[in-house]
Design a protein around this motif. Structure first.
Motif, mmCIF file in Angstrom:
data_model
loop_
_atom_site.group_PDB
_atom_site.id
_atom_site.type_symbol
_atom_site.label_atom_id
_atom_site.label_comp_id
_atom_site.label_asym_id
_atom_site.label_seq_id
_atom_site.Cartn_x
_atom_site.Cartn_y
_atom_site.Cartn_z
ATOM 1 N N THR A 317 -14.122 6.149 -3.751
ATOM 2 C CA THR A 317 -14.138 7.097 -2.387
ATOM 3 C C THR A 317 -15.647 7.193 -1.998
ATOM 4 O O THR A 317 -16.086 6.981 -0.774
ATOM 5 C CB THR A 317 -13.481 8.602 -2.519
ATOM 6 N N GLU A 394 -5.164 12.701 -3.353
ATOM 7 C CA GLU A 394 -4.048 13.184 -3.862
ATOM 8 C C GLU A 394 -3.006 13.767 -2.696
ATOM 9 O O GLU A 394 -3.581 13.904 -1.544
ATOM 10 C CB GLU A 394 -4.143 14.370 -4.713
ATOM 11 N N PRO A 395 -2.075 13.766 -2.939
ATOM 12 C CA PRO A 395 -1.074 14.446 -1.948
ATOM 13 C C PRO A 395 -1.644 15.751 -1.456
ATOM 14 O O PRO A 395 -1.823 16.731 -2.427
ATOM 15 C CB PRO A 395 0.355 14.587 -2.484
ATOM 16 N N TRP A 420 -5.283 5.913 0.226
ATOM 17 C CA TRP A 420 -5.546 4.551 0.041
ATOM 18 C C TRP A 420 -6.029 4.720 -1.382
ATOM 19 O O TRP A 420 -5.738 5.460 -2.103
ATOM 20 C CB TRP A 420 -6.830 4.140 0.877
ATOM 21 N N ASN A 533 -2.484 11.512 -11.975
ATOM 22 C CA ASN A 533 -3.698 11.657 -11.008
ATOM 23 C C ASN A 533 -3.951 13.204 -11.252
ATOM 24 O O ASN A 533 -3.651 14.029 -10.800
ATOM 25 C CB ASN A 533 -3.079 11.482 -9.595
HETATM 26 C C1 6R9 Z 1 -9.177 6.853 -2.639
HETATM 27 C C2 6R9 Z 1 -8.399 7.104 -4.006
HETATM 28 C C3 6R9 Z 1 -5.496 5.994 -5.682
HETATM 29 C C4 6R9 Z 1 -4.319 7.058 -5.805
HETATM 30 C C5 6R9 Z 1 -3.181 6.443 -4.943
HETATM 31 C C6 6R9 Z 1 -2.264 7.880 -4.729
HETATM 32 C C7 6R9 Z 1 -3.654 9.093 -4.770
HETATM 33 C C8 6R9 Z 1 -4.870 8.819 -2.477
HETATM 34 C C9 6R9 Z 1 -3.977 10.134 -1.319
HETATM 35 C C10 6R9 Z 1 -3.154 9.871 -2.393
HETATM 36 C C11 6R9 Z 1 -1.265 11.145 -1.540
HETATM 37 C C12 6R9 Z 1 -3.439 11.048 -0.224
HETATM 38 N N1 6R9 Z 1 -3.838 9.140 -3.451
HETATM 39 N N2 6R9 Z 1 -5.125 9.301 -1.391
HETATM 40 N N3 6R9 Z 1 -1.838 10.536 -2.535
HETATM 41 N N4 6R9 Z 1 -2.097 11.255 -0.513
HETATM 42 N N5 6R9 Z 1 -3.707 11.049 0.842
HETATM 43 O O1 6R9 Z 1 -8.167 8.033 -4.668
HETATM 44 O O2 6R9 Z 1 -8.471 5.952 -4.974
HETATM 45 O O3 6R9 Z 1 -8.847 6.786 -7.265
HETATM 46 O O4 6R9 Z 1 -7.941 4.690 -6.811
HETATM 47 O O5 6R9 Z 1 -6.469 6.786 -6.418
HETATM 48 O O6 6R9 Z 1 -4.739 8.394 -5.352
HETATM 49 O O7 6R9 Z 1 -1.594 8.173 -5.843
HETATM 50 O O8 6R9 Z 1 -2.293 5.689 -5.406
HETATM 51 P P1 6R9 Z 1 -7.920 5.975 -6.431
#
Ligand code: 6R9
Length: 658
Positions: A317, A394-395, A420, A533
């Motif tokens: 990020t 995260e969600p 993403w 996560n």
């Molecule tokens: C950018 C980042 C990726 C994992 C992804 C998912 C979770 C990221 C999210 C989300 C729900 C969102 N994730 N954004 N879940 N809503 N808006 O975080 O990259 O560290 O590789 O993690 O994070 O599970 O697969 P990264």
């Protein structure tokens, strides 16, 4: 049922009431034409030229996408460009020398401002120094720095001379650093003496020293003196002081090296489904186009904005949305060294207020903490400069979403919930804030040009409302190109599961479960693999388990995710000990130490539960799925097929504190 992490496969996910983009926002948004979705569809893949056009190219590309060798896609092939030149030099040429590039907010009120000109000078001098140390084009330079300006400076200096960087989060351990440097054959390291976290000084150099001892290769190291008198240090052989180097190369300039669009810009290690972290390879043209485009279209960044992504540059990020995206667009990016609650819980709002921040981007784990602390803290400050809010990692469920919208955004800022991954490089699912309705609890549709599908085990799309695997059915510019550890692992991790090469279909498996609604909005449910996560950080359960089983006296261990209000997910460990190791306090202490040494404090379990046995199938496999349900107090169903069903009740009673 593909939801392994307690996000509630079949439980209804509450989405809050829909909201339209505020008219005051729409009036000024970068992207307002709702025809953009159809336009991208009709012109795909050439639609992505819109992203590439945001950059300056030394040599124009010949094709937008080459897909002959799928899933090894090539974007903007034949084009040449330099990422540092795009992020810095071209803004000077555009007469924006004195515009603030980086606004650094350090601990105890330390502040620094780097104009684009200052950044240019720093990057050139450090690039000259790196060359002098022997760094050549394509050498991987590892950067192990906390949130200080030298971190983006080092990244961009590498980019300038065509040396891919591999940034390792400063909070990771010596072992984790050594593993990553070894995997990348990296012979150069940029680190520092130490750094402040809350009020305390942390020694970073001793971790770097320990890592170097574990490596076979010689490593030339640059040390940034961050703490001065607070942490005196001596430099050994092959170690160089950052500020001395800057002085030695003062005033030097280095021509940016034009890189092929498909040359590696950086490597980023992330947790995978095995104990070995994956070295995600990002290239120059596609990645930079995609981060610039999404900064423009999703985060609505404009050059005159003060933009703040409150993440750490040690994760993707921060790479995409503190460094490359905002600087490519020539805006002011805020970089914050501290934590949200030090010296007080209004620290972030004080920074927003004082800098008149326009755009603020953070993670749900932080938003949940703000909500817990209460609205008094944001209310102490004038937050009216804010125009857009973002969430990532995260969600985010509707309650914190609404809280963020009301108490930070005052009901006047769109909230973009951006989905993403390290592997996608840049945002792939989100609403477009000047166009789309927001639905709290759902991230949004795939961005224009991104073909998101939710499928079942066989790869067939599921009906709206049902949960399935989140896949992307077409390539995109910011995508991972391969894994540094090998093309085979790249195929097995991401492409084998849902692709049908005979039909020319290559579907990327994200590792997440999701549900799609009738409007195509995606609600992400969580990971489906052995990754958990925790507060937006990806941890491999396998990696934690191997740290635990390395402790003397531990017979077996299983690690699962446990839903947590504060962190989204917490680490729950189950451990059985060998005969004779009855002092659980001692073993527990050794387990925590071992995890911190192998990965870092972020992987520390919220709870270590000792049990005489772990539940197993008849073939002897540990039933992690069941242990996850126990941790989340879920209905367990029929456990009679287990070899030792009685143990489950015991563990359950222990977890419930009965
Ligand atoms: C950018 C980042 C990726 C994992 C992804 C998912 C979770 C990221 C999210 C989300 C729900 C969102 N994730 N954004 N879940 N809503 N808006 O975080 O990259 O560290 O590789 O993690 O994070 O599970 O697969 P990264």
């Amino acid at each position: 049922m593909v939801d392994r992490n307690g996000w509630g496969g079949d439980r209804p996910v509450l989405t809050g009431s829909r909201r339209s983009p505020p008219p005051s926002f729409v009036e000024q948004a970068n992207v307002t034409d709702s025809g953009i979705y159809d336009e991208f569809e009709a012109n795909w893949p050439n639609c992505w030229e819109r992203a590439a056009d945001l950059l300056s190219w030394n040599q124009p590309y010949e094709t937008v996408l080459e897909d002959e060798d799928a899933p090894f896609y090539r974007w903007f092939a034949g084009g040449r460009l330099n990422a540092a030149e795009n992020c810095v030099d071209r803004h000077l040429e555009a007469g924006r020398k004195t515009h603030t590039a980086i606004r650094w907010e350090g601990k105890h009120g330390d502040r620094k401002t780097y104009t684009y000109r200052d950044l240019y000078v720093a990057i050139n001098e450090f690039a000259a120094a790196l060359r002098n140390l022997g760094v050549e084009e394509d050498d991987v330079v590892t950067i192990y720095l906390p949130m200080i300006p030298e971190l983006p400076i080092a990244m961009l200096a590498c980019a300038r001379i065509g040396a891919p960087h591999s940034v390792v989060f400063a909070g990771l351990s010596a072992d984790a650093l050594a593993t990553r440097m070894d995997a990348a054959d990296s012979e150069f390291l940029v680190t520092c003496d130490g750094y402040y976290r809350r009020g305390d000084a942390f020694n970073q150099k001793s971790k770097a020293d320990n890592a170097r001892l574990k490596l076979a290769q010689d490593v030339r190291t640059v040390v940034v003196d961050r703490l001065g008198e607070d942490l005196p240090h001596v430099l050994g052989d092959d170690e160089f002081d950052y500020h001395d180097l800057r002085d030695r190369f003062a005033g030097e300039t280095v021509d940016p090296v034009p890189r092929d669009a498909e040359d590696m810009l950086f490597l980023m290690y992330t947790s995978g489904t095995t104990g070995e972290p994956k070295g995600v390879v990002h290239t120059t043209g596609g990645y930079l186009s995609h981060v610039a485009w999404t900064s423009h279209a999703v985060l609505d960044v404009k050059p005159e904005d003060t933009y703040w992504c409150a993440a750490d540059i040690g994760w993707i990020t921060g790479h995409s949305y503190i460094v490359y995206g905002p600087l490519a667009l020539g805006t002011t990016t805020v970089m914050y060294e501290g934590t949200p609650d030090y010296p007080d819980r209004d620290r972030l709002w004080e920074i927003v207020d004082r800098n008149a921040v326009d755009i603020f981007y953070t993670a749900p784990t932080a938003i949940r903490a703000f909500m817990k602390w209460g609205e008094d803290y944001p209310e102490r400050h004038d937050l009216s400069s804010l125009r857009l809010l973002g969430s990532v990692g995260e969600p985010i469920s509707p309650r914190p979403w609404n809280w963020y919208y009301e108490h930070v955004g005052n009901g006047e800022c769109p909230v973009v919930d951006t989905w993403w991954q390290t592997e996608t490089g840049a945002v792939t699912i989100s609403t477009l804030p000047g166009i789309d309705e927001m639905k709290p609890g759902a991230a949004g549709p795939g961005l224009p040009g991104i073909d998101v599908r939710v499928v079942d085990e066989s790869g067939a799309e599921v009906e709206p409302g049902e949960s399935g695997y989140l896949t992307i059915a077409r390539p995109w510019p910011g995508m991972v190109r391969t894994l540094y550890d090998g093309d085979d692992r790249f195929r097995t991790e991401y492409w084998n599961q849902f692709s049908d090469p005979d039909r020319g279909e290559w579907w990327y498996a994200s590792g997440d479960a999701a549900r799609v609604d009738e409007d195509g909005y995606i609600t992400v449910l969580g990971r489906v693999d052995d990754v958990i996560n925790v507060s937006g950080r990806r941890l491999s359960t396998m990696e934690i388990e191997s740290a635990i089983t390395g402790v003397e006296g531990v017979a077996e261990a299983a690690v699962v995710g446990r839903s947590s209000e504060a962190n989204g997910t917490d680490v729950q460990a189950y451990v059985s000990t060998e005969r004779g190791y009855d002092d659980q306090g001692e073993v527990r202490g050794a387990i925590i130490d071992s995890i911190e040494a192998a990965i870092g404090p972020i992987a520390r379990p919220a709870d270590v539960l000792f049990t005489p046995e772990l539940p197993k199938t008849r073939s002897g496999k540990i039933m992690r799925r069941l242990l996850e349900d126990v941790a989340n107090d879920e209905d367990l169903g029929d456990t009679s097929a287990l070899r030792n069903p009685e143990i489950v009740g015991e563990i359950q009673a222990e977890i419930r504190g009965e």
